[in-house]
Design an enzyme around this catalytic site. Structure first.
Site, short mmCIF file in Angstrom:
data_model
loop_
_atom_site.label_atom_id
_atom_site.label_comp_id
_atom_site.label_asym_id
_atom_site.label_seq_id
_atom_site.Cartn_x
_atom_site.Cartn_y
_atom_site.Cartn_z
N ALA A 144 15.15 12.53 -6.38
CA ALA A 144 15.66 12.42 -5.01
C ALA A 144 16.88 13.34 -4.90
O ALA A 144 18.01 12.94 -5.15
CB ALA A 144 16.03 10.97 -4.69
N SER A 176 25.59 11.22 -3.19
CA SER A 176 24.38 10.96 -3.97
C SER A 176 23.46 10.02 -3.18
O SER A 176 23.60 9.88 -1.96
CB SER A 176 24.74 10.36 -5.33
OG SER A 176 23.62 10.32 -6.19
N ASN A 177 22.52 9.38 -3.86
CA ASN A 177 21.60 8.45 -3.22
C ASN A 177 21.24 7.34 -4.19
O ASN A 177 21.77 7.27 -5.29
CB ASN A 177 20.34 9.19 -2.73
CG ASN A 177 19.64 9.92 -3.85
OD1 ASN A 177 19.13 9.30 -4.79
ND2 ASN A 177 19.61 11.25 -3.78
N ARG A 178 20.31 6.47 -3.78
CA ARG A 178 20.03 5.24 -4.53
C ARG A 178 18.95 5.40 -5.60
O ARG A 178 18.55 4.41 -6.21
CB ARG A 178 19.60 4.14 -3.56
CG ARG A 178 20.63 3.79 -2.51
CD ARG A 178 20.12 2.72 -1.57
NE ARG A 178 21.03 2.43 -0.48
CZ ARG A 178 22.07 1.62 -0.55
NH1 ARG A 178 22.33 0.99 -1.68
NH2 ARG A 178 22.85 1.41 0.50
N SER A 179 18.48 6.59 -5.86
CA SER A 179 17.38 6.75 -6.82
C SER A 179 17.78 6.27 -8.22
O SER A 179 18.86 6.59 -8.72
CB SER A 179 16.97 8.22 -6.90
OG SER A 179 16.00 8.41 -7.91
#
Length: 403
Positions: free
Chosen positions: A277, A211-214
């Site tokens: 994102a 995943s990512n930091r969004s």
């Protein structure tokens, strides 16, 4: 009296400061417009205006006690926050702004503001040094990031003889802000908008994922801003720690493929804003059970596959393409150049470019963006994410008006 304003209810909180006297004029002007004010007076506000004056002008009793029982046997702070269409704080002192920012509720005014489920407008008024203090600036940024609207302060000579920003805005300006919030423009009434928000999660095994930091703050704010302009909004959200926006249909998904499927299912739409994102890759074959770490064994290798491109799919020419397709570009270098390349490659109409290299965008309450289109680049100043969203929604409405 405009039909849209007649009978609308405003809970007016009057806090301490010499500018509190202007609340009397505001109450009179509200009633002239057919708006029904209900006034709450703080202990500090009562040092400058009397309950009798406010009651006489508003035509209703003045509320001062958080423990006062209401006619419906409820608590005053709950009823006052629920019965209003808007809560306005005029003037908003540095002390009350700080209480709002930190969730304090030690009197009626701060308790009702914490309990409010309606839009909130503040009109700050204080000494210039208090207004410019980093604590106040941080408190204002925090409130604006949560959707609290602000009018002023104005710049000029203050009651203490100093000069600078800190004057309460003039009553006509405050009245105009209240009317604007009570009567959304409706520019997007009858239009359907799809908004994607947050990250996607691509499973590695039943426990782990890519995943990512969004945080989803910007995408959710865009959905709210479009709804405020009258659009019917379908928000397709990845996993976030945010409440679903009021008045918006929210579809919860996890993976990129699920997000694309939900967007396609929501068509037709006039607008698509791809603020999520999205993970560009997924694990080709996620493990059916948790991958175990064996002593001395090498780290497992992940076989990645390319995810579908949601923005390019929605922007693809055809009779199901939304009229306006907006993409977001989170870049760490060559920001505008990357956004221009994305605009051309994806076939969308606008790209909102933001710099995430310093770690101050993902999860933050403010954003610094450049709006890139075939006509050029429009660089906006640093703004709270709700302010970015409202500005983008107005831009979209303007483009649709020019069809």
């Amino acid at each position: 009296i405009p039909v849209a304003l007649a009978g609308r209810r405003v809970t007016l909180v009057v806090s301490g400061g010499i500018a509190a006297y202007k609340s009397l004029e505001l109450v009179r002007r509200l009633r002239e417009r057919g708006i029904v004010p209900r006034c709450v007076l703080t202990r500090g506000g009562a040092q400058f205006v009397t309950p009798l004056s406010l009651a006489a002008l508003s035509g209703a009793p003045i509320s001062e006690d958080v423990f006062a029982a209401t006619e419906n046997a409820g608590m005053a702070h709950i009823q006052l926050s629920r019965e209003a269409d808007l809560v306005a704080v005029v003037p908003a002192s540095a002390d009350l702004i700080a209480k709002m920012a930190h969730g304090l509720a030690d009197d009626l005014a701060s308790a009702l503001l914490l309990a409010a489920d309606k839009p909130i407008l503040i009109a700050p008024a204080m000494n210039v040094r208090m207004w410019e203090h980093p604590a106040t600036r941080a408190n204002i940024a925090s409130l604006e990031s949560r959707g609290v609207r602000r009018v002023g302060p104005a710049t000029g000579t203050l009651a203490d003889g100093e000069s600078g920003p800190g004057r309460l805005s003039e009553v006509p300006d405050i009245l105009a802000a209240i009317e604007e919030m009570l009567t959304p423009s409706g520019r997007l009434k009858g239009r359907h908008a799809i908004v994607t928000s947050g990250p996607t999660q691509e499973p590695i095994d039943p426990v782990r994922y890519i995943s990512n930091r969004s945080s989803g703050k910007q995408g959710h704010a865009v959905a709210e801003a479009l709804a405020e302009l009258g659009a019917r909004v379908t928000l397709v959200s990845g996993p976030v720690a945010l409440a679903d926006p009021a008045g918006v249909e929210t579809v919860h998904v996890e993976t990129t493929q699920q997000m694309l499927d939900a967007c396609l299912a929501a068509l037709p739409a006039e607008v698509a804003v791809c603020a999520a994102a999205v993970a560009d890759w997924r694990v080709a074959a996620p493990a059916a059970s948790k991958i175990k770490k064996a002593a001395g064994a090498a780290a497992p290798r992940l076989d990645l596959a390319l995810n579908p491109d949601i923005l390019a799919t929605l922007a693809k020419p055809g009779n199901r393409r939304p009229r306006i397709v907006v993409g977001f570009a989170a870049e760490t270098e060559r920001l505008v150049e990357g956004a221009r390349a994305k605009l051309a490659a994806k076939g969308c109409d606008l790209v909102v470019a933001n710099d995430v290299s310093a770690g101050t965008t993902f999860g933050a309450d403010t954003n610094l963006v450049h709006l890139v289109s075939a006509k050029g680049v429009d660089s906006w100043p640093p703004l709270a994410k709700p302010a970015v969203a409202r500005r983008l929604a107005e831009k979209i409405a303007t483009l649709l008006d020019g069809e």
